[in-house]
Design a protein around this motif. Structure first.
Motif, mmCIF file in Angstrom:
data_model
loop_
_atom_site.group_PDB
_atom_site.id
_atom_site.type_symbol
_atom_site.label_atom_id
_atom_site.label_comp_id
_atom_site.label_asym_id
_atom_site.label_seq_id
_atom_site.Cartn_x
_atom_site.Cartn_y
_atom_site.Cartn_z
ATOM 1 N N ALA A 18 34.694 42.957 29.533
ATOM 2 C CA ALA A 18 33.597 42.103 30.004
ATOM 3 C C ALA A 18 33.926 41.684 31.434
ATOM 4 O O ALA A 18 34.893 42.179 32.045
ATOM 5 C CB ALA A 18 33.374 40.904 29.094
ATOM 6 N N LEU A 19 33.138 40.772 32.007
ATOM 7 C CA LEU A 19 33.298 40.419 33.421
ATOM 8 C C LEU A 19 34.679 39.842 33.718
ATOM 9 O O LEU A 19 35.311 40.195 34.714
ATOM 10 C CB LEU A 19 32.222 39.409 33.825
ATOM 11 C CG LEU A 19 30.847 39.968 34.167
ATOM 12 C CD1 LEU A 19 29.874 38.835 34.417
ATOM 13 C CD2 LEU A 19 30.917 40.869 35.391
ATOM 14 N N SER A 20 35.159 38.931 32.863
ATOM 15 C CA SER A 20 36.437 38.281 33.157
ATOM 16 C C SER A 20 37.589 39.273 33.106
ATOM 17 O O SER A 20 38.503 39.227 33.938
ATOM 18 C CB SER A 20 36.689 37.123 32.184
ATOM 19 O OG SER A 20 36.830 37.589 30.854
ATOM 20 N N GLY A 21 37.563 40.196 32.145
ATOM 21 C CA GLY A 21 38.633 41.178 32.039
ATOM 22 C C GLY A 21 38.653 42.150 33.196
ATOM 23 O O GLY A 21 39.727 42.494 33.714
ATOM 24 N N VAL A 22 37.476 42.593 33.613
ATOM 25 C CA VAL A 22 37.391 43.518 34.754
ATOM 26 C C VAL A 22 37.970 42.875 36.002
ATOM 27 O O VAL A 22 38.792 43.478 36.715
ATOM 28 C CB VAL A 22 35.924 43.940 34.997
ATOM 29 C CG1 VAL A 22 35.789 44.669 36.322
ATOM 30 C CG2 VAL A 22 35.433 44.819 33.858
ATOM 31 N N ASN A 23 37.581 41.630 36.274
ATOM 32 C CA ASN A 23 38.064 40.970 37.482
ATOM 33 C C ASN A 23 39.529 40.601 37.397
ATOM 34 O O ASN A 23 40.240 40.652 38.403
ATOM 35 C CB ASN A 23 37.200 39.745 37.776
ATOM 36 C CG ASN A 23 35.870 40.125 38.395
ATOM 37 O OD1 ASN A 23 35.784 40.417 39.586
ATOM 38 N ND2 ASN A 23 34.831 40.182 37.574
ATOM 39 N N THR A 101 44.845 33.440 29.786
ATOM 40 C CA THR A 101 43.470 33.851 30.048
ATOM 41 C C THR A 101 43.245 33.932 31.559
ATOM 42 O O THR A 101 44.071 33.492 32.355
ATOM 43 C CB THR A 101 42.460 32.870 29.420
ATOM 44 O OG1 THR A 101 42.800 31.543 29.796
ATOM 45 C CG2 THR A 101 42.434 32.996 27.915
ATOM 46 N N GLU A 102 42.101 34.467 31.914
ATOM 47 C CA GLU A 102 41.800 34.755 33.318
ATOM 48 C C GLU A 102 41.751 33.500 34.177
ATOM 49 O O GLU A 102 42.032 33.547 35.374
ATOM 50 C CB GLU A 102 40.474 35.526 33.336
ATOM 51 C CG GLU A 102 39.898 35.821 34.687
ATOM 52 C CD GLU A 102 38.641 34.988 34.941
ATOM 53 O OE1 GLU A 102 38.068 35.126 36.029
ATOM 54 O OE2 GLU A 102 38.254 34.202 34.052
ATOM 55 N N VAL A 103 41.419 32.334 33.583
ATOM 56 C CA VAL A 103 41.357 31.114 34.391
ATOM 57 C C VAL A 103 42.744 30.685 34.858
ATOM 58 O O VAL A 103 42.883 30.043 35.912
ATOM 59 C CB VAL A 103 40.654 29.958 33.649
ATOM 60 C CG1 VAL A 103 39.209 30.283 33.383
ATOM 61 C CG2 VAL A 103 41.373 29.582 32.370
ATOM 62 N N THR A 151 30.185 33.353 36.298
ATOM 63 C CA THR A 151 30.876 34.050 37.384
ATOM 64 C C THR A 151 32.374 33.934 37.145
ATOM 65 O O THR A 151 32.894 32.825 37.048
ATOM 66 C CB THR A 151 30.539 33.427 38.749
ATOM 67 O OG1 THR A 151 29.114 33.418 38.914
ATOM 68 C CG2 THR A 151 31.186 34.203 39.880
ATOM 69 N N PRO A 152 33.092 35.053 37.022
ATOM 70 C CA PRO A 152 34.522 34.972 36.701
ATOM 71 C C PRO A 152 35.300 34.098 37.677
ATOM 72 O O PRO A 152 35.149 34.208 38.904
ATOM 73 C CB PRO A 152 34.977 36.434 36.786
ATOM 74 C CG PRO A 152 33.744 37.223 36.498
ATOM 75 C CD PRO A 152 32.615 36.443 37.104
ATOM 76 N N ALA A 153 36.117 33.222 37.135
ATOM 77 C CA ALA A 153 36.889 32.299 37.963
ATOM 78 C C ALA A 153 37.832 33.045 38.894
ATOM 79 O O ALA A 153 38.029 32.654 40.048
ATOM 80 C CB ALA A 153 37.683 31.340 37.070
ATOM 81 N N SER A 154 38.407 34.140 38.404
ATOM 82 C CA SER A 154 39.361 34.883 39.223
ATOM 83 C C SER A 154 38.688 35.537 40.425
ATOM 84 O O SER A 154 39.293 35.681 41.489
ATOM 85 C CB SER A 154 40.075 35.949 38.379
ATOM 86 O OG SER A 154 39.138 36.850 37.818
ATOM 87 N N LEU A 155 37.418 35.914 40.276
ATOM 88 C CA LEU A 155 36.686 36.510 41.393
ATOM 89 C C LEU A 155 36.457 35.460 42.474
ATOM 90 O O LEU A 155 36.711 35.704 43.660
ATOM 91 C CB LEU A 155 35.352 37.069 40.899
ATOM 92 C CG LEU A 155 34.408 37.616 41.969
ATOM 93 C CD1 LEU A 155 35.029 38.818 42.664
ATOM 94 C CD2 LEU A 155 33.057 37.990 41.355
ATOM 95 N N VAL A 156 35.984 34.281 42.080
ATOM 96 C CA VAL A 156 35.730 33.213 43.047
ATOM 97 C C VAL A 156 37.031 32.754 43.694
ATOM 98 O O VAL A 156 37.112 32.572 44.916
ATOM 99 C CB VAL A 156 35.007 32.031 42.368
ATOM 100 C CG1 VAL A 156 34.850 30.870 43.337
ATOM 101 C CG2 VAL A 156 33.642 32.472 41.849
ATOM 102 N N ALA A 157 38.063 32.573 42.882
ATOM 103 C CA ALA A 157 39.346 32.074 43.404
ATOM 104 C C ALA A 157 39.959 33.029 44.412
ATOM 105 O O ALA A 157 40.633 32.599 45.356
ATOM 106 C CB ALA A 157 40.314 31.835 42.252
ATOM 107 N N SER A 158 39.727 34.315 44.241
ATOM 108 C CA SER A 158 40.303 35.294 45.167
ATOM 109 C C SER A 158 39.559 35.344 46.497
ATOM 110 O O SER A 158 40.060 35.892 47.470
ATOM 111 C CB SER A 158 40.308 36.684 44.521
ATOM 112 O OG SER A 158 38.982 37.142 44.304
#
Length: 459
Positions: A18-23, A101-103, A151-158
């Motif tokens: 899903a989105l979080s795993g991809v990012n 987890t991704e967060v 919106t995946p947190a890891s995408l925004v954080a990066s």
């Protein structure tokens, strides 16, 4: 993005896409990790896995083989939806491999301050309110909504800089997989029983929510719903500075309601009627958001300006528009009776209720005590007869059956008078007639515009 070296040349398993795993996979790959992605869907039906393979990331699809953990992974990044009793997760924990987890990844790389929001209800609305408040009259940078909001947190954080803020909606599932996660401001909207199939007990569920403040210090802030005794007790375990909010009592150092006005400490902010989204639950969401805004130094005029233009989160008791002194609200997200009850409790004016949808075998008697303001009921979908039956028990004077939401709107206007509320709050899932509640809500909004256009042409 911060320079992070702990994953460089380390074998990391990303479990679930899903989105979080991809990012998460892409971020770890950019940090130099040796990433393996494992997803239950087959490769042929898995465009995300295909994309990652093209990026040079190893993928294993079609199941979660426990033998994968024989490869000496040093970290597992788990999709929040995968339960902890999944055999591969159980084995990882037995092998003492950190399961995050991704967060958690997002926190580790983020340069921006993080505001974390959790709770059983109201997370998305509160996250949206805070984001808009922080962006009102902002001079530099931007506040970004991320996390469970979509919106995946890891995408925004990066991508966000130190001048920005990340307003992060956090589920209990996500918080379970955190270790050092420490938001500068944490918000807990409320706590009720939920997701016990995942957590096992209410105590475990609450403990997962409280992980949002686990690593906070006295330099951080915890914003808490002071009307819930359980949260008052749990907040005693936090080292953060507590900022309470209440719609029932005066709060010396937080947000509250007094004589119809909203205050922060001794400062009047605005009248509660300036909040367009109806209901006590949305008032509580606003109080929590105002606490954050005041910690950021926002003026009362900026806060009022934000709320007088805030129509709500789309499909969640969203104010659509007014026409000839009728107000239209889209609450298509109300896919059960509890959600519709919350919507009905938010209005003290005559309501024309549009309801119905997928039949899951339940009745709608729960709605009856809350239909005192419902002057007309328009029903549709598989449950039309059942919802109509509840309306008769509530003594609703006018009950009409139509084919769908689009047909319900012109009928609702015909039955309405000045001062009425026209409310789509179906109390049912949408899948008997619509692909999703979003599609159903969009159909409602489109039908409003079409109906108004026709009325204008007839004048």
């Amino acid at each position: 993005m911060k320079e992070v070296t702990i994953y460089k040349n380390k074998k990391v398993l990303v479990l679930g896409l899903a989105l979080s795993g991809v990012n998460a996979a892409k971020l770890l790959h950019s940090l130099g990790a040796l990433v393996t992605v494992n997803d239950y869907k087959s490769f042929e039906e898995n465009p995300e896995a295909q994309e990652l393979l093209e990026d040079g990331i190893r993928v294993v699809t079609g199941g979660h083989p426990v033998e994968l953990l024989d490869e000496d992974f040093e970290f597992v990044v788990k999709n929040p939806g995968i339960m902890y009793h999944n055999p591969i997760v159980v084995k990882a924990i037995e092998k003492k491999i950190p399961v995050i987890t991704e967060v958690q990844l997002a926190y580790e790389v983020a340069e921006s301050p993080i505001i974390g929001i959790t709770g059983t209800n109201g997370k998305t609305t509160t996250t949206t309110m805070i984001t808009e408040l922080l962006n009102t009259d902002r001079r530099s940078g931007k506040a970004y909504a991320a996390g469970n909001i979509g919106t995946p947190a890891s995408l925004v954080a990066s991508q966000a800089s130190s001048n920005d803020d990340i307003v992060m909606e956090l589920s209990s599932f996500q918080l379970m997989g955190t270790t050092s996660f420490r938001p500068h401001i944490a918000v807990i909207t409320n706590i009720f029983s939920a997701h016990l199939d995942y957590h096992g007990t209410r105590e475990e569920y609450v403990a997962a929510k409280m992980r949002i403040t686990e690593n906070q210090t006295e330099e951080d802030y915890l914003i808490v719903n002071w009307d819930l005794p359980e949260l008052r007790e749990w907040s005693k375990k936090s080292k953060a500075t507590i900022i309470p909010f209440s719609r029932k009592q005066k709060i010396e150092d937080g947000a509250y309601v007094k004589d119809g006005d909203i205050y922060f400490a001794e400062t009047r902010i605005m009248n509660r009627q300036d909040i367009l989204v109806p209901g006590d639950h949305n008032l509580e969401n606003a109080l929590a958001a105002i606490c954050v805004a005041k910690l950021y130094g926002k003026t009362s005029s900026a806060i009022q300006k934000t709320f007088t233009g805030f129509a709500g989160v789309k499909h969640r008791t969203q104010y659509v528009r007014s026409y000839r002194e009728r107000k239209f609200y889209n609450d298509s997200k109300a896919t059960n009776t509890l959600a519709t009850i919350n919507a009905l409790k938010g209005f003290d004016a005559p309501v024309i209720l549009l309801a119905g949808g997928l039949d899951r075998g339940n009745d709608f008697d729960d709605l009856v005590p809350y239909m005192k303001y419902v002057k007309a009921l328009i029903v549709f979908g598989e449950t039309a007869a059942k919802v109509a039956d509840a309306g008769r028990k509530a003594d609703v004077k006018s009950i009409v059956t139509v084919q769908n939401v689009e047909a319900a709107v012109p009928v609702s206007y015909e039955l309405s008078e000045k001062g009425d509320i026209i409310l789509l709050s179906p109390a049912c899932a949408s899948w008997d007639q619509y692909r999703s509640f979003e599609v159903r809500g969009d159909a409602f909004i489109g039908a409003i515009e079409k109906t108004i256009q026709k009325l204008e042409e007839e004048d």
